[in-house]
Design a protein around this motif. Structure first.
Motif, PDB file in Angstrom:
ATOM      1  N   GLY A  11      49.256  53.234  46.478  1.00  0.00           N
ATOM      2  CA  GLY A  11      50.732  53.186  46.774  1.00  0.00           C
ATOM      3  C   GLY A  11      51.540  54.226  47.601  1.00  0.00           C
ATOM      4  O   GLY A  11      52.686  53.977  48.103  1.00  0.00           O
ATOM      5  N   TYR A  72      53.569  46.287  41.725  1.00  0.00           N
ATOM      6  CA  TYR A  72      53.001  46.680  40.587  1.00  0.00           C
ATOM      7  C   TYR A  72      52.897  45.663  39.220  1.00  0.00           C
ATOM      8  O   TYR A  72      53.524  44.792  39.593  1.00  0.00           O
ATOM      9  CB  TYR A  72      53.391  48.293  39.868  1.00  0.00           C
ATOM     10  CG  TYR A  72      54.419  48.298  39.100  1.00  0.00           C
ATOM     11  CD1 TYR A  72      54.586  48.505  37.847  1.00  0.00           C
ATOM     12  CD2 TYR A  72      55.812  47.806  39.599  1.00  0.00           C
ATOM     13  CE1 TYR A  72      55.720  48.447  37.106  1.00  0.00           C
ATOM     14  CE2 TYR A  72      57.215  47.639  38.954  1.00  0.00           C
ATOM     15  CZ  TYR A  72      56.999  48.022  37.571  1.00  0.00           C
ATOM     16  OH  TYR A  72      57.982  48.043  36.868  1.00  0.00           O
ATOM     17  N   TYR A 108      60.814  52.830  36.497  1.00  0.00           N
ATOM     18  CA  TYR A 108      60.112  52.331  37.314  1.00  0.00           C
ATOM     19  C   TYR A 108      60.972  51.672  38.689  1.00  0.00           C
ATOM     20  O   TYR A 108      60.376  51.811  39.841  1.00  0.00           O
ATOM     21  CB  TYR A 108      58.852  51.201  37.133  1.00  0.00           C
ATOM     22  CG  TYR A 108      57.845  51.724  36.184  1.00  0.00           C
ATOM     23  CD1 TYR A 108      57.449  53.135  36.253  1.00  0.00           C
ATOM     24  CD2 TYR A 108      57.196  51.123  35.390  1.00  0.00           C
ATOM     25  CE1 TYR A 108      56.691  53.934  35.500  1.00  0.00           C
ATOM     26  CE2 TYR A 108      56.046  51.726  34.444  1.00  0.00           C
ATOM     27  CZ  TYR A 108      55.991  52.930  34.631  1.00  0.00           C
ATOM     28  OH  TYR A 108      54.923  53.551  33.699  1.00  0.00           O
ATOM     29  N   LEU A 113      59.095  50.708  42.608  1.00  0.00           N
ATOM     30  CA  LEU A 113      58.369  50.066  42.093  1.00  0.00           C
ATOM     31  C   LEU A 113      58.773  48.415  42.078  1.00  0.00           C
ATOM     32  O   LEU A 113      59.848  48.259  41.371  1.00  0.00           O
ATOM     33  CB  LEU A 113      57.323  50.356  41.050  1.00  0.00           C
ATOM     34  CG  LEU A 113      56.643  51.671  41.068  1.00  0.00           C
ATOM     35  CD1 LEU A 113      56.278  52.286  39.841  1.00  0.00           C
ATOM     36  CD2 LEU A 113      55.337  51.550  42.115  1.00  0.00           C
ATOM     37  N   VAL A 159      44.291  46.649  39.271  1.00  0.00           N
ATOM     38  CA  VAL A 159      44.448  47.642  40.334  1.00  0.00           C
ATOM     39  C   VAL A 159      42.655  47.713  40.690  1.00  0.00           C
ATOM     40  O   VAL A 159      42.540  47.776  42.163  1.00  0.00           O
ATOM     41  CB  VAL A 159      44.758  49.184  39.573  1.00  0.00           C
ATOM     42  CG1 VAL A 159      44.355  50.122  40.376  1.00  0.00           C
ATOM     43  CG2 VAL A 159      45.928  48.824  39.172  1.00  0.00           C
ATOM     44  N   VAL A 164      46.984  45.254  43.117  1.00  0.00           N
ATOM     45  CA  VAL A 164      48.194  46.293  43.411  1.00  0.00           C
ATOM     46  C   VAL A 164      47.725  47.786  43.244  1.00  0.00           C
ATOM     47  O   VAL A 164      46.498  47.782  42.606  1.00  0.00           O
ATOM     48  CB  VAL A 164      49.259  45.874  42.167  1.00  0.00           C
ATOM     49  CG1 VAL A 164      50.050  44.567  42.260  1.00  0.00           C
ATOM     50  CG2 VAL A 164      48.699  45.661  40.699  1.00  0.00           C
ATOM     51  N   ILE A 166      48.876  50.198  41.732  1.00  0.00           N
ATOM     52  CA  ILE A 166      49.511  51.005  40.376  1.00  0.00           C
ATOM     53  C   ILE A 166      50.068  49.648  39.351  1.00  0.00           C
ATOM     54  O   ILE A 166      50.402  48.629  39.660  1.00  0.00           O
ATOM     55  CB  ILE A 166      50.765  51.454  40.749  1.00  0.00           C
ATOM     56  CG1 ILE A 166      50.523  52.786  41.700  1.00  0.00           C
ATOM     57  CG2 ILE A 166      51.742  52.261  39.661  1.00  0.00           C
ATOM     58  CD1 ILE A 166      51.603  53.392  42.264  1.00  0.00           C
ATOM     59  N   ALA A 167      49.536  50.062  38.012  1.00  0.00           N
ATOM     60  CA  ALA A 167      49.767  48.968  37.373  1.00  0.00           C
ATOM     61  C   ALA A 167      50.301  50.005  35.881  1.00  0.00           C
ATOM     62  O   ALA A 167      49.725  50.806  35.488  1.00  0.00           O
ATOM     63  CB  ALA A 167      48.794  48.007  36.830  1.00  0.00           C
ATOM     64  N   HIS A 168      51.411  49.513  35.179  1.00  0.00           N
ATOM     65  CA  HIS A 168      51.742  50.120  33.934  1.00  0.00           C
ATOM     66  C   HIS A 168      50.717  49.675  32.792  1.00  0.00           C
ATOM     67  O   HIS A 168      50.015  48.817  32.749  1.00  0.00           O
ATOM     68  CB  HIS A 168      53.071  49.562  33.483  1.00  0.00           C
ATOM     69  CG  HIS A 168      53.612  49.720  32.113  1.00  0.00           C
ATOM     70  ND1 HIS A 168      53.649  48.704  31.407  1.00  0.00           N
ATOM     71  CD2 HIS A 168      53.825  50.876  31.689  1.00  0.00           C
ATOM     72  CE1 HIS A 168      53.941  49.213  30.087  1.00  0.00           C
ATOM     73  NE2 HIS A 168      54.310  50.531  29.936  1.00  0.00           N
ATOM     74  N   VAL A 214      50.383  54.763  33.653  1.00  0.00           N
ATOM     75  CA  VAL A 214      49.791  53.867  34.911  1.00  0.00           C
ATOM     76  C   VAL A 214      48.485  54.161  34.737  1.00  0.00           C
ATOM     77  O   VAL A 214      47.925  55.072  34.455  1.00  0.00           O
ATOM     78  CB  VAL A 214      50.424  54.050  36.074  1.00  0.00           C
ATOM     79  CG1 VAL A 214      51.854  53.517  36.004  1.00  0.00           C
ATOM     80  CG2 VAL A 214      50.374  55.391  36.576  1.00  0.00           C
ATOM     81  N   THR A 216      45.692  53.977  38.248  1.00  0.00           N
ATOM     82  CA  THR A 216      45.771  53.867  39.736  1.00  0.00           C
ATOM     83  C   THR A 216      44.493  54.035  40.150  1.00  0.00           C
ATOM     84  O   THR A 216      43.502  54.554  39.473  1.00  0.00           O
ATOM     85  CB  THR A 216      46.621  55.012  40.135  1.00  0.00           C
ATOM     86  OG1 THR A 216      46.014  56.348  39.535  1.00  0.00           O
ATOM     87  CG2 THR A 216      48.002  54.933  39.534  1.00  0.00           C
ATOM     88  N   ASP A 221      48.947  58.806  43.206  1.00  0.00           N
ATOM     89  CA  ASP A 221      49.576  57.922  42.805  1.00  0.00           C
ATOM     90  C   ASP A 221      50.060  58.213  41.202  1.00  0.00           C
ATOM     91  O   ASP A 221      51.203  57.902  40.925  1.00  0.00           O
ATOM     92  CB  ASP A 221      49.006  56.408  42.868  1.00  0.00           C
ATOM     93  CG  ASP A 221      49.360  55.834  44.383  1.00  0.00           C
ATOM     94  OD1 ASP A 221      49.798  56.480  44.919  1.00  0.00           O
ATOM     95  OD2 ASP A 221      48.812  54.707  44.546  1.00  0.00           O
TER      96      ASP A 221
END
Length: 476
Positions: A11, A72, A108, A113, A159, A164, A166-168, A214, A216, A221
């Motif tokens: 990211g 994300y 975010y 994001l 990810v 993506v 980054i992901a929550h 997150v 990553t 990131d």
């Protein structure tokens, strides 16, 4: 930057390219949407798409934000988005649409994001997998016959597959670090009360064990997102940058959990490998045992975990105005909720006191060591279906899950930051995470160590079977 380059970029690099005018936020988001549409049928990581919203936000993103234009996913649990369906992996919530954004969603957005959808989890995020009766199984990009880990498994799959960067995720007993280990990613759980507790957990018995962050592919990131959240919050601790360390760390390690759960040889080998790497980097390492009565602490933790599940369901009964109908909940969820409701307010209060005592007790350990190192999990990611409950005894799955992940919950119990780092792959080319924990508030120390490990042993060179817009033969 072409699609393949975007899939492989983190990211931070993507945001820098957008600011430099190398590529537009609109192009980045379109590329991510295309990868999601290509790979979701194979992996099942996405629950709800947000294509039009993502396109609109890409066209108006603030280029001064630290992660401007970076796509994300938001986990389909706890983080509400106005106008977006939110199910928590449950048929009970199949028709619920949020009317307001959660605080973390606002944070975010301020960081730049752009959400392209919501990611899969198990029902109510109660297991170390992302399989649900509501949405089906989420598959591991390293081996689609295996679980992603969980409960933030959809985030990790997306990810790891390069959809993506980054992901929550959220983490009450390892739900960020478990899928990070299973999918070959970096996953950090921040300290207790590092940021505000999610609104939906306000007053819940589980509020004190919960963290939001997150998964990553790169350490920087993860650090960037943590910094961005801290900038938007009145609460913060030490600097969250991932700069190089100033001195050698004192690292204590253990390859087996205090509870005596058996650990697969590959997970022990991963710890041995990490110990040797840390020693070569100049750190002092020694085999140690943590202080405390772990049987009592585990009992207290499970009281809060299951009572939290009951409170979570009660919240939704109040929102929806009707209890679940037969078949709305999976048998395991029903069993966990019933177990959680069996505890009195006095028992819950006593469990909280036990966790607070354990946090005070471990302070003596941090006087002698900076970091505690273990495996992340007791075994490689198992086959899909492993976390299916026995209808005759659904609660048995609670113990089976705890045996798979006997290390991660401890950091939640004592409030410490902890991370899973992808340093090792077994003979089947499956990632095996290594777990590091530090004193409360020392995310800076963990991030600095992780950055050092990443430089010494870059893991981004590893690619899963399914990555980008392509699937390759496992042995190719």
């Amino acid at each position: 930057m072409n699609d393949d380059e975007l899939a492989a970029s983190d990211g931070t690099a993507i945001a820098e390219a957008i600011r430099a005018g190398v590529i537009s936020a609109e192009e980045v988001v379109e590329s991510a949407i295309a990868r999601a549409e290509s790979l979701n049928p194979l992996l099942g990581f996405q629950v709800t798409t947000m294509v039009e919203t993502a396109r609109a936000r890409a066209a108006t993103v603030d280029l001064g934000a630290p992660l401007a234009g970076v796509p994300y996913l938001i986990k389909d649990h706890l983080a509400l988005q106005a106008g977006v369906r939110h199910t928590s992996g449950s048929r009970y919530l199949r028709d619920f649409v949020a009317t307001a954004d959660s605080q973390i969603v606002r944070q975010y957005r301020a960081a730049g994001l752009i959400p392209i959808g919501t990611s899969a989890t198990c029902e109510f995020a109660l297991l170390s997998t992302a399989e649900s009766a509501a949405h089906g199984p989420c598959r591991n990009p390293w081996d689609p016959t295996r679980t992603t880990g969980g409960s933030s498994g959809g985030a990790a799959a997306a990810v790891a597959a390069g959809v993506v960067p980054i992901a929550h995720g959220n983490d009450a007993a390892g739900s960020i670090r478990i899928p990070a280990s299973a999918c070959g990613l970096f996953g950090l759980k921040p300290s207790r009360r590092r940021a505000l507790v999610p609104e939906l957990l306000s007053g819940s018995p589980a509020a004190g064990i919960w963290s939001e962050h997150v998964v990553t592919r790169t350490v920087r990131d993860s650090a960037a997102v943590l910094r961005a959240r801290a900038a938007g919050s009145a609460r913060g601790s030490r600097d969250t940058g991932s700069s190089s360390r100033d001195s050698a760390l004192r690292i204590g390690y253990a390859a087996t959990p205090p509870t005596g759960t058996p650990v697969a040889s590959a997970c022990e080998e991963a710890v041995d490998d990490a110990v040797q790497l840390c020693a070569r980097l100049g750190h002092t390492v020694a085999e140690v045992k943590l202080p405390g009565d772990f049987a009592e602490l585990e009992r207290a933790f499970l009281i809060l975990y299951t009572a939290g599940a009951a409170a979570w369901l009660d919240h939704w009964i109040g929102v929806l105005g009707n209890p679940p109908r037969p078949g709305d909940l999976e048998p395991y969820t029903d069993a966990v909720v019933a177990h959680g409701r069996s505890f009195s307010p006095a028992a819950i209060h006593g469990a909280i006191e036990t966790l607070e005592q354990a946090e005070r007790q471990i302070s003596a350990f941090w006087a002698d060591f900076d970091v505690f190192l273990t495996p992340t999990l007791a075994a490689p990611p198992p086959a899909l279906g492993y976390f299916t409950a026995d209808p005759a005894d659904p609660l048995e799955l609670l113990g089976r899950d705890a045996e798979f992940s006997p290390f991660t919950w401890y950091a939640n119990a004592v409030g410490s930051p902890a991370m899973s780092v992808p340093l090792y792959w077994n003979a089947d080319r499956l990632p095996i995470g290594t777990h590091f924990m530090a004193a409360r508030g020392r995310e800076d120390l963990l991030l600095a160590l992780a950055s050092e490990l990443e430089n010494a042993r870059p893991w981004s060179t590893h690619r899963p079977v399914i990555f980008g817009a392509h699937a390759r033969e496992k042995d190719a």
